[in-house]
Motif scaffolding. Structure first.
Motif, PDB file in Angstrom:
ATOM      1  N   VAL A 149      -0.091  -9.029 -10.228  1.00 25.85           N
ATOM      2  CA  VAL A 149      -0.706  -8.654  -8.947  1.00 25.85           C
ATOM      3  C   VAL A 149       0.185  -7.664  -8.205  1.00 25.85           C
ATOM      4  O   VAL A 149      -0.308  -6.684  -7.610  1.00 25.85           O
ATOM      5  N   LEU A 150       1.507  -7.875  -8.225  1.00 30.16           N
ATOM      6  CA  LEU A 150       2.417  -6.923  -7.602  1.00 30.16           C
ATOM      7  C   LEU A 150       2.305  -5.544  -8.245  1.00 30.16           C
ATOM      8  O   LEU A 150       2.287  -4.517  -7.549  1.00 30.16           O
ATOM      9  N   VAL A 151       2.214  -5.513  -9.573  1.00 29.65           N
ATOM     10  CA  VAL A 151       2.028  -4.231 -10.272  1.00 29.65           C
ATOM     11  C   VAL A 151       0.726  -3.575  -9.829  1.00 29.65           C
ATOM     12  O   VAL A 151       0.657  -2.360  -9.601  1.00 29.65           O
ATOM     13  N   GLU A 152      -0.300  -4.381  -9.672  1.00 35.02           N
ATOM     14  CA  GLU A 152      -1.599  -3.877  -9.231  1.00 35.02           C
ATOM     15  C   GLU A 152      -1.506  -3.300  -7.814  1.00 35.02           C
ATOM     16  O   GLU A 152      -2.099  -2.250  -7.516  1.00 35.02           O
ATOM     17  N   LEU A 153      -0.758  -3.964  -6.931  1.00 38.01           N
ATOM     18  CA  LEU A 153      -0.564  -3.459  -5.571  1.00 38.01           C
ATOM     19  C   LEU A 153       0.189  -2.135  -5.561  1.00 38.01           C
ATOM     20  O   LEU A 153      -0.046  -1.273  -4.713  1.00 38.01           O
ATOM     21  N   LEU A 154       1.100  -1.982  -6.508  1.00 34.58           N
ATOM     22  CA  LEU A 154       1.917  -0.768  -6.585  1.00 34.58           C
ATOM     23  C   LEU A 154       1.175   0.406  -7.212  1.00 34.58           C
ATOM     24  O   LEU A 154       1.449   1.564  -6.885  1.00 34.58           O
ATOM     25  N   THR A 155       0.266   0.131  -8.108  1.00 37.76           N
ATOM     26  CA  THR A 155      -0.350   1.195  -8.910  1.00 37.76           C
ATOM     27  C   THR A 155      -1.828   1.439  -8.623  1.00 37.76           C
ATOM     28  O   THR A 155      -2.348   2.503  -8.931  1.00 37.76           O
ATOM     29  N   ARG A 156      -2.518   0.417  -8.111  1.00 35.48           N
ATOM     30  CA  ARG A 156      -3.974   0.437  -7.946  1.00 35.48           C
ATOM     31  C   ARG A 156      -4.680   0.631  -9.289  1.00 35.48           C
ATOM     32  O   ARG A 156      -5.765   1.190  -9.370  1.00 35.48           O
ATOM     33  N   LYS A 157      -4.059   0.138 -10.355  1.00 37.68           N
ATOM     34  CA  LYS A 157      -4.674   0.141 -11.684  1.00 37.68           C
ATOM     35  C   LYS A 157      -5.203  -1.256 -11.983  1.00 37.68           C
ATOM     36  O   LYS A 157      -4.620  -2.255 -11.559  1.00 37.68           O
ATOM     37  N   LYS A 158      -6.281  -1.355 -12.736  1.00 40.87           N
ATOM     38  CA  LYS A 158      -6.865  -2.640 -13.087  1.00 40.87           C
ATOM     39  C   LYS A 158      -6.183  -3.197 -14.339  1.00 40.87           C
ATOM     40  O   LYS A 158      -6.266  -2.579 -15.410  1.00 40.87           O
TER      41      LYS A 158
END
Length: 256
Positions: free
Chosen positions: A120-129
């Protein structure tokens, strides 16, 4: 019959994955991450019988009218008795967020939630699914993120808005994310340690990868005033007197 609070702003996933270059402001993303990890740390280390969520993902983080985060959907959750370090169970969760060690061994521990929160943190940083991303080399989001992090070259995958608004905080959150998504669960921090590290970023304190994993937590039994519940000592919301533990027990007794 169960009556649930109406969450008017939908899910974190809905707010992140919008068309166009702008999404949630960085300050909101960091705050939502902290509110979420507080809730998960409460489940893991504060209530009498620890609970592992088993399906932590942006679609299960709801946002109310003030964009306050509320962890939802406990249909897959499991109790873990205090005397046990894990249980063997069939793997359950969502593609892209699965802890690979849990998926292949069937051994569930609280570090599985840590892995999913790291995604989820990676998703917040990248906006990638996480469930659909593939790099030009065919790598999934987590593997590609870690590869670029180790190369010191995260900018190509980071969300431009996060870079613009977050500054050095983005690098610190990326370091925490990489610690959470390590392959071995033993190498990951606890959820409480992640909470302290993210709070440290907001308070402009320095956290390194080493003290993120090694820092000892002495106040595990202190009641945390998290967004999902209201402190019973406060009169701020007299209509919300259930603890998260009581809410979970109600959900288990009367499943949706």
């Amino acid at each position: 019959m169960l009556v649930y609070e109406f969450i008017c702003n939908g899910t974190l996933s809905k707010h992140l994955h919008v068309e166009g270059p702008r999404s949630l402001p960085w300050d909101d993303r960091l705050r939502i991450a902290i509110e979420t990890v507080k809730s998960l740390a409460y489940l893991h280390s504060t209530i009498s019988i620890p609970i592992i969520h088993r399906d932590v993902k942006s679609a299960n983080i709801l946002l109310d009218d003030t964009l306050t985060a509320k962890v939802a959907d406990f249909g897959s959750s499991r109790y873990i008795p205090m005397e046990k370090s894990g249980v063997i169970t069939s793997a359950q969760g969502t593609k892209g967020y699965w802890d690979p060690m849990y998926f292949y061994t069937g051994r569930l521990t609280e570090k599985s939630d840590v892995y999913s929160f790291g995604v989820v943190l990676v998703e917040l940083l990248t906006r990638k699914k996480p469930f659909s991303y593939s790099s030009s080399e065919g790598e999934g989001l987590v593997v590609h993120f870690v590869t670029l992090f180790e190369e010191g070259n995260l900018n190509p995958i980071l969300d431009s808005q996060a870079i613009e608004e977050g500054g050095k905080e983005v690098d610190k959150v990326a370091t925490i994310a990489v610690a959470c998504i390590k392959l071995s669960g033993e190498d990951r921090p606890t959820m409480r340690q992640v909470e302290l590290a993210l709070e440290g970023i907001r308070a402009s304190e320095e956290y390194t990868l080493d003290n993120l994993v090694d820092k000892k937590v002495k106040d595990k039994h202190v009641m945390i005033d998290i967004p999902y519940i209201k402190d019973k000592r406060s009169n701020a919301d007299s209509t919300r007197q259930y603890s998260m533990e009581e809410e979970f027990m109600l959900s288990a007794r009367y499943p949706r």
